[in-house]
Design an enzyme around this catalytic site. Structure first.
Site, short mmCIF file in Angstrom:
data_model
loop_
_atom_site.label_atom_id
_atom_site.label_comp_id
_atom_site.label_asym_id
_atom_site.label_seq_id
_atom_site.Cartn_x
_atom_site.Cartn_y
_atom_site.Cartn_z
N ASN A 9 -13.47 -5.23 -8.39
CA ASN A 9 -12.84 -4.84 -7.14
C ASN A 9 -13.65 -5.47 -6.01
O ASN A 9 -14.73 -4.99 -5.69
CB ASN A 9 -12.82 -3.31 -7.01
CG ASN A 9 -12.34 -2.87 -5.64
OD1 ASN A 9 -11.71 -3.63 -4.91
ND2 ASN A 9 -12.63 -1.61 -5.29
N LYS A 11 -13.03 -5.53 -2.94
CA LYS A 11 -12.92 -4.83 -1.65
C LYS A 11 -12.63 -5.87 -0.54
O LYS A 11 -11.91 -6.84 -0.81
CB LYS A 11 -14.18 -4.01 -1.36
CG LYS A 11 -14.60 -3.16 -2.54
CD LYS A 11 -15.59 -2.11 -2.18
CE LYS A 11 -16.11 -1.46 -3.44
NZ LYS A 11 -16.72 -0.17 -3.23
N HIS A 94 -7.82 4.19 -4.75
CA HIS A 94 -9.29 4.06 -4.69
C HIS A 94 -9.83 5.09 -3.68
O HIS A 94 -9.18 5.37 -2.68
CB HIS A 94 -9.67 2.63 -4.27
CG HIS A 94 -11.13 2.35 -4.42
ND1 HIS A 94 -12.06 2.79 -3.51
CD2 HIS A 94 -11.82 1.72 -5.40
CE1 HIS A 94 -13.26 2.42 -3.92
NE2 HIS A 94 -13.15 1.77 -5.07
N GLU A 96 -11.94 4.90 -1.44
CA GLU A 96 -12.06 4.41 -0.05
C GLU A 96 -10.70 4.50 0.64
O GLU A 96 -10.63 4.80 1.83
CB GLU A 96 -12.61 2.97 -0.04
CG GLU A 96 -14.09 2.96 -0.39
CD GLU A 96 -14.58 1.68 -1.04
OE1 GLU A 96 -13.90 0.64 -0.96
OE2 GLU A 96 -15.67 1.72 -1.64
N GLU A 166 -13.90 7.34 -11.25
CA GLU A 166 -14.92 6.86 -10.32
C GLU A 166 -15.46 8.03 -9.50
O GLU A 166 -14.85 8.39 -8.47
CB GLU A 166 -14.32 5.83 -9.37
CG GLU A 166 -13.79 4.60 -10.05
CD GLU A 166 -13.91 3.38 -9.15
OE1 GLU A 166 -14.55 2.42 -9.57
OE2 GLU A 166 -13.39 3.41 -8.02
N GLY A 172 -20.86 2.34 -4.89
CA GLY A 172 -21.59 1.57 -3.89
C GLY A 172 -22.94 2.17 -3.53
O GLY A 172 -23.56 1.75 -2.54
N SER A 212 -21.26 1.95 -9.46
CA SER A 212 -22.57 1.30 -9.62
C SER A 212 -22.80 0.74 -11.03
O SER A 212 -23.93 0.78 -11.55
CB SER A 212 -23.70 2.26 -9.20
OG SER A 212 -23.55 2.60 -7.83
C1 PEP Z 1 -15.55 0.37 -6.77
O1 PEP Z 1 -15.40 -0.17 -5.69
O2 PEP Z 1 -14.57 0.77 -7.38
C2 PEP Z 1 -16.90 0.53 -7.29
C3 PEP Z 1 -17.06 1.16 -8.42
O3 PEP Z 1 -17.94 -0.01 -6.55
P1 PEP Z 1 -19.47 -0.25 -7.05
O4 PEP Z 1 -19.39 -0.86 -8.42
O5 PEP Z 1 -20.05 -1.13 -6.03
O6 PEP Z 1 -20.11 1.12 -7.12
#
Ligand code: PEP
Length: 250
Positions: A9, A11, A94, A96, A166, A172, A212
């Site tokens: 992803n 973003k 997601h 976000e 998630e 992040g 992460s």
């Molecule tokens: C994500 O954006 O779905 C995500 C898991 O980000 P990260 O791997 O940076 O934690």
């Protein structure tokens, strides 16, 4: 056997030109055929990625979509538009988008249905906030999100849908869930799908962990029986690390 899916992803990162350089590195790599690799890029980079990656086995996905096919929805992009551009997957719900763009369980469900009706594979994100985890509400929150997202789907549609667990506090932040905790929630999600559909659907649906994930910790997640890959943000921005993640998932 469920095929593991590693989805990047990006973003709000990378121009079309940067996406083309990334794709060139991917094409040089020896990626295992038993892993589904997908890049979910900003809308403007999608046509270039589709052009570069068609025929390589690496899928291309969007990060959002509107649930209507067309109309007066300024700034939005529809499922038929993504299909026409050669896109195959779309991330829906997601955290976000839920936090900053007013995405709700209801809009997530409408988008999942629209995606499946139009032939896109939805990657539906669910997960608890830190406060919800600390209040011991993880399972309740995740069950509600999974049931709402998949309401009204047929068994065949549910089998095609990918769920990404998630935990919001792990996205992040560099603080991944432990593999054991992630497995517990992913196994609970599978049970939720079994209750809502049936055991066969639950056995087939793919459930990713996200939060992460990086080359150093992916093995611990992939080993878990109910985790079928990862949705990866930060570590998917570098082609070398994305390639390592895909190679580790076989
Ligand atoms: C994500 O954006 O779905 C995500 C898991 O980000 P990260 O791997 O940076 O934690």
């Amino acid at each position: 056997m469920r095929k593991p899916v590693i989805a990047g992803n990006w973003k709000m990162h990378k121009t079309a030109e940067e996406a083309v350089s990334f794709a060139a590195e991917l094409k040089q790599a020896d990626l295992p055929g038993e892993v589904e690799a997908v890049i979910c890029a900003p809308f403007l980079a999608l046509p270039a990625l589709v052009e570069e990656l068609t025929g390589t086995g690496i899928g291309v996905g969007a990060q959002n979509v509107h649930f209507e096919q067309q109309g007066a929805f300024t700034g939005e992009v529809s499922v038929p538009m993504l299909k026409a551009a050669g896109v195959t997957y779309v991330i829906i719900g997601h955290s976000e988008r839920r936090a900053y763009f007013a995405e709700t369980d209801e809009t997530v469900n409408k988008k999942v249905k629209a995606a499946l009706n139009g032939g896109l594979i939805p990657i539906v994100c669910v997960g608890e906030t830190l406060e919800e985890r600390e209040n011991d509400q993880t399972k309740e929150v995740v069950r509600k999100q999974v049931k709402a997202a998949s309401a009204g789907l047929s068994s065949d549609e549910m089998k095609k849908t990918i769920i990404a667990y998630e935990p919001v506090w792990a996205i992040g932040t560099g603080k991944a869930s432990t593999a054991e905790d992630a497995e517990e929630v992913c196994s609970f999600i599978r049970k939720t799908v079994a209750d809502q559909f049936d055991q066969q659907v639950a056995n087939e649906v793919r459930i990713q962990y996200g939060g992460s994930v990086k080359p150093e910790n992916i093995d611990s997640f992939i080993k878990q029986p109910n985790i079928d890959g990862a949705l990866v943000g930060g570590a998917s921005l570098n082609a070398g690390s994305f390639i390592q993640l895909v190679q580790a998932a076989k």
